[in-house]
Motif scaffolding. Sequence first.
Motif, short mmCIF file in Angstrom:
data_model
loop_
_atom_site.label_atom_id
_atom_site.label_comp_id
_atom_site.label_asym_id
_atom_site.label_seq_id
_atom_site.Cartn_x
_atom_site.Cartn_y
_atom_site.Cartn_z
N GLN A 67 -3.27 8.49 12.64
CA GLN A 67 -2.15 7.83 11.99
C GLN A 67 -2.63 6.79 10.98
OE1 GLN A 67 -0.32 7.86 16.30
NE2 GLN A 67 1.04 6.72 14.95
N HIS A 68 -3.93 6.84 10.63
CA HIS A 68 -4.50 5.98 9.60
C HIS A 68 -4.64 6.76 8.30
CE1 HIS A 68 -5.70 2.07 11.25
NE2 HIS A 68 -5.88 2.68 12.39
N PHE A 69 -4.31 6.12 7.21
CA PHE A 69 -4.43 6.75 5.90
C PHE A 69 -5.06 5.76 4.92
CE2 PHE A 69 -0.87 8.68 8.08
CZ PHE A 69 -1.10 10.04 7.90
N VAL A 70 -5.75 6.31 3.91
CA VAL A 70 -6.30 5.51 2.83
C VAL A 70 -5.55 5.87 1.56
CG1 VAL A 70 -8.34 4.96 1.46
CG2 VAL A 70 -8.56 5.35 3.92
N ALA A 71 -5.02 4.87 0.88
CA ALA A 71 -4.18 5.12 -0.28
C ALA A 71 -5.00 5.34 -1.53
CB ALA A 71 -3.22 3.95 -0.48
N ALA A 92 7.27 5.15 15.65
CA ALA A 92 5.90 5.52 15.31
C ALA A 92 5.39 4.60 14.21
CB ALA A 92 5.83 6.98 14.86
N TYR A 93 4.07 4.38 14.22
CA TYR A 93 3.42 3.53 13.23
C TYR A 93 2.36 4.34 12.48
CZ TYR A 93 5.24 -0.36 16.12
OH TYR A 93 6.03 -1.23 16.83
N PHE A 94 2.26 4.09 11.17
CA PHE A 94 1.25 4.75 10.34
C PHE A 94 0.63 3.68 9.45
CE2 PHE A 94 4.82 7.54 11.23
CZ PHE A 94 4.18 8.63 11.82
N SER A 95 -0.68 3.54 9.53
CA SER A 95 -1.37 2.45 8.84
C SER A 95 -1.98 2.94 7.53
CB SER A 95 -2.47 1.89 9.75
OG SER A 95 -3.07 0.78 9.16
N ILE A 96 -1.82 2.15 6.46
CA ILE A 96 -2.34 2.50 5.14
C ILE A 96 -3.29 1.40 4.68
CG2 ILE A 96 -1.76 3.12 2.77
CD1 ILE A 96 1.07 3.74 3.74
N ASP A 97 -4.54 1.75 4.39
CA ASP A 97 -5.56 0.80 3.94
C ASP A 97 -5.81 0.99 2.44
OD1 ASP A 97 -6.01 -0.26 6.50
OD2 ASP A 97 -7.31 1.42 6.99
N PHE A 126 13.14 2.68 8.51
CA PHE A 126 11.71 2.51 8.36
C PHE A 126 11.43 1.18 7.68
CE2 PHE A 126 12.48 4.01 4.09
CZ PHE A 126 11.43 3.51 3.31
N ASN A 127 10.18 0.71 7.83
CA ASN A 127 9.80 -0.58 7.31
C ASN A 127 8.32 -0.58 6.98
OD1 ASN A 127 10.05 -3.24 6.52
ND2 ASN A 127 10.76 -4.00 8.50
N HIS A 128 7.92 -1.42 6.04
CA HIS A 128 6.52 -1.64 5.74
C HIS A 128 6.12 -3.00 6.31
CE1 HIS A 128 7.50 1.39 2.62
NE2 HIS A 128 6.24 1.76 2.76
N LEU A 129 5.21 -3.01 7.27
CA LEU A 129 4.82 -4.23 7.95
C LEU A 129 3.46 -4.69 7.43
CD1 LEU A 129 5.70 -3.10 11.59
CD2 LEU A 129 7.19 -4.23 9.93
N SER A 130 3.37 -5.96 7.11
CA SER A 130 2.09 -6.51 6.67
C SER A 130 2.08 -8.00 6.95
CB SER A 130 1.85 -6.25 5.18
OG SER A 130 2.78 -6.97 4.40
N LEU A 131 0.87 -8.56 7.12
CA LEU A 131 0.76 -9.98 7.37
C LEU A 131 1.24 -10.81 6.18
CD1 LEU A 131 -2.71 -10.06 9.17
CD2 LEU A 131 -0.45 -10.39 10.21
N SER A 132 1.19 -10.23 4.98
CA SER A 132 1.65 -10.96 3.80
C SER A 132 3.17 -10.95 3.66
CB SER A 132 1.01 -10.38 2.54
OG SER A 132 1.35 -9.01 2.40
N GLY A 136 -6.60 -6.27 -0.27
CA GLY A 136 -7.17 -6.08 1.05
C GLY A 136 -6.16 -6.03 2.18
N ASP A 137 -4.88 -6.12 1.87
CA ASP A 137 -3.85 -6.13 2.90
C ASP A 137 -3.63 -4.72 3.45
OD1 ASP A 137 -1.95 -7.12 4.55
OD2 ASP A 137 -0.49 -7.62 3.01
N THR A 138 -3.60 -4.60 4.77
CA THR A 138 -3.23 -3.34 5.42
C THR A 138 -1.72 -3.31 5.59
OG1 THR A 138 -5.33 -3.05 6.58
CG2 THR A 138 -3.40 -1.97 7.53
N VAL A 139 -1.12 -2.23 5.19
CA VAL A 139 0.33 -2.06 5.35
C VAL A 139 0.57 -0.98 6.39
CG1 VAL A 139 2.47 -1.37 4.21
CG2 VAL A 139 0.83 -2.82 3.01
#
Length: 550
Positions: free
Chosen positions: A362-366, A382-387, A411-417, A437-440
């Motif tokens: 469930q990890h992806f690189v954009a 479900a969660y899918f992470s984009i780096d 659906f939502n895009h979650l990030s620390l920023s 550098g933020d992971t979404v």
Amino acid sequence: MRSLSLLIFLLLFRAPALQAEDVDSLTIGIIKDFTGAETLSPEMRGGFVRQLAIRNYLRRFPEKSALFASALQKVAAPQRQNQSFSSSGRFVLHYDSDGIHAVPPEDVANNGIPDFIDSAAVYLDHVWQVEVEQLGFRPPPDIDGTPAAQYHIYFTNFSDPGLYGQTVFQDEIASLPGENYTSYIELHHTFQGGSLYTFGLRAMKATIAHEFNHACQLGYRLWTQGFLFTDLFFIESSAVWLEEYVYGEVNDYYQYLPGLFEGIQRVPFTAANYPYLYGNGIFWLMSGLTLSPGLVPEIWEQIMQEPAFEAIGTVFRRHNTSFAEMQARYGQWLYFTGSRALPGQFYPEAADYPMLTIKEEQHFVAADTLSFRATVGRKSLAYFSIDDLPSVRQRGQVRAEGALNTPAGLFNHLSLSDPQKTAVAISSAQIIAPLPGDTVTVLVTNPADTLQNIFYSLQSDTLIASSIGPNPILLNEGRDRAWFYNVPEQARIFIYNLNGRLLKKITRRGERDISWDVRDKNGQLLSTGIYFYIIQAPESHKRGKFAVIR
């Protein structure tokens, strides 16, 4: 682990062709069928659920009643050597001073009553004050359906080392609708020496808050749908929430969280499997913090009219929200825990919770664009992470594939920023602007009772042509707005019906994304049908069509 065991019994019957161990094996299968659970905790294998499962089974197969005759007998209350009363007089505490059920004898107060019993009496009165007087739960019922004048507590040396308490039901109450029962509570005689997470008086506090709530629940209504006991998820999760609400310093519920976080992406919210039906107590913690602590007793009142999941939806609507919206909020709160916890936001003790792990697949690189397909489980998330996202405006969109006519997910895009971003409807789009550098992480929820296949796409905002969304516009699902995306400067939007009559003109005056209330120039909502739009700008124009469904 405390138990909702509302009746503990042994199957002693032996038949020439069916031995006791065969009956027990049959019973386990009956319970799994009754609850829909794949795995059973100790309190599900014996006790309240077991009793109801057998009764339900015998409605279908009355010829099997002889096998379960001893199981359906009323359980007499234990006999103990002494009794004491709480200060309020509402509770009678029965205990032994010697023998296998003896409680700790220390009597520092020198009042002739063990301090252990005095402490229990104080906790019981406090739990009554919070659950009944403050939150408004119905008190445990008597045989005529009215509040019991006194409620009985027995201290027991349980044979199961994993048991701290059980609410034992006795007589069915004919005057109340559905299945309701009188009861008494058994508590561990020392709260020491077991295999559980918390010990001593802290364990006593949490157990009393939990089990007393079960006693209150028996005055409402126990529902079965067909031959399935659907409400167990709420019975246990709401009782776990009461532990935290009444005695927030104990945190006994921490024991359920690792398993909850590990399986939250594949297990339905309504599942009866351990530990999810306990761990989801933090759903009600979140709901109480964001809506009202009175939400859970309000749901119990609604359960007099309909089963738990339907009652939850009804009560949420009264509070101007929905299960879908609260499910999306839950997924957001679960994400910002552990090392992702943010002081002052989401769960107050989030830093002490586990951190949700997103699996490798469930990890992806954009790159400039990204797309993938996935399946979201029923009543799940479900969660899918984009780096390595480019630090430019992005537009992410989730489209549902198949599974028509089901409740719409979000659906939502979650990030620390940008942690407080609000979820949007599937088939619409959401703008994100990640920091370097933020992971979404993309959170997708599915409130429906069927699997949901989704398609996710991400593109740099500058690459996307003008468009309308969602399309179709489903006004019958409570949505009352549509969006025109990426509208050029100085552009005007014209809306026409199939006969070519102009219904609405919209002019861009600011942001490139324009919200529209799906009303014509006279303020009337558009009817079900197909419509055309033209986006006309100084140097370009675009023509398209969309559907409205009411």
